[in-house]
Write a protein that holds these residues in place. Sequence first.
Motif: not given
Length: 334
Positions: A48, A51, A158-159, A186, A189
């Motif tokens: 990640d 996120i 975003d997930r 994402p 970011s």
Amino acid sequence: MNPHSPALAGVELSLNRQVQPLVEQLVAQAAALRVAVRRDPLGPTIVDAGIEAPGSIAAGLLIGEICMGGFGQVGLRSGAVDGWPSWLEARSSQPVLACLASQYAGWSLAASKEETGGKKFFSLGSGPARALAAKEALFAELGYRDRAERGVIVLEVDRAPPAVILEKLLRDCGLAPEALTVVLTPTSSLAGTTQVVARVLEVALHKAHELGFDLSQVVDGVATAPLPSPSPDGVEAMGRTNDAILYGGRVHLAVRGGDDAARDLAQRLPSRNSKDYGRSFAQIFKDVEYDFYKIDGALFAPAEVWVSNVDSGRTWHAGALDMDLLRKLWLDAE
């Protein structure tokens, strides 16, 4: 359709083997890069980078190099004299392999609400694992497919991807569950904005391909683009990364072959050849009711292009940066 022979025919370099040290670096330096690493119940490693984890520009630079399969370099430099404080530079001596066979976000990964058990999922996959699956027609045109025991893919989401998408990745790439790494970035970011702007060279290669230039004649490439601040709004964030390339992207390609082809490439490649040129990408996207296919394809190109023919020693230049527009879009008035 490119009328020439496949640009990567006979190339035995492995993107996924070349990139593994960078993937290991991303995981090993997770805390310093402000990314989070976990093992999915299905087996793949999930990184990640924006996120739940904050991520960072440094993470985005490394992910940009991962997207290029380890055959490109992505760096950051100061550039206030050019009208913006931070600029990315992407370069490769294997530009077709690094950009089109790896970095290009061309693998469509979708799942319905029924398949996910909740919300539908969609992402475009970029990075070396694309070349393991070779699901896109582009790979037949390039004449390339990778073979490796490990793979990595980058998703602009975003997930986290649902199980059905991870299963598809494993199946199509022919990987054992523990051999797959999935990096999530994402666009809203720091890492996501950085790794997308780092595609400035790839955008030029993809446009050259669309124009029918013989990609086997592209031997080197370097490109720069200003790095905007990410926006918390998804459409605006996507718009800023596109604008960075369309209005601030500068590309220098080294090619072989005839002067006519090199000169034609320089003249036809810049984004100002598009009828949509001159407005923010976010506004253009809204005006076409969020349908990418209604946007003039000529827009997806860097702003300024230099093409050097290493066989003749001649260079051609076309296009120009529009930093006034970018400052108007990105810089708040005092």
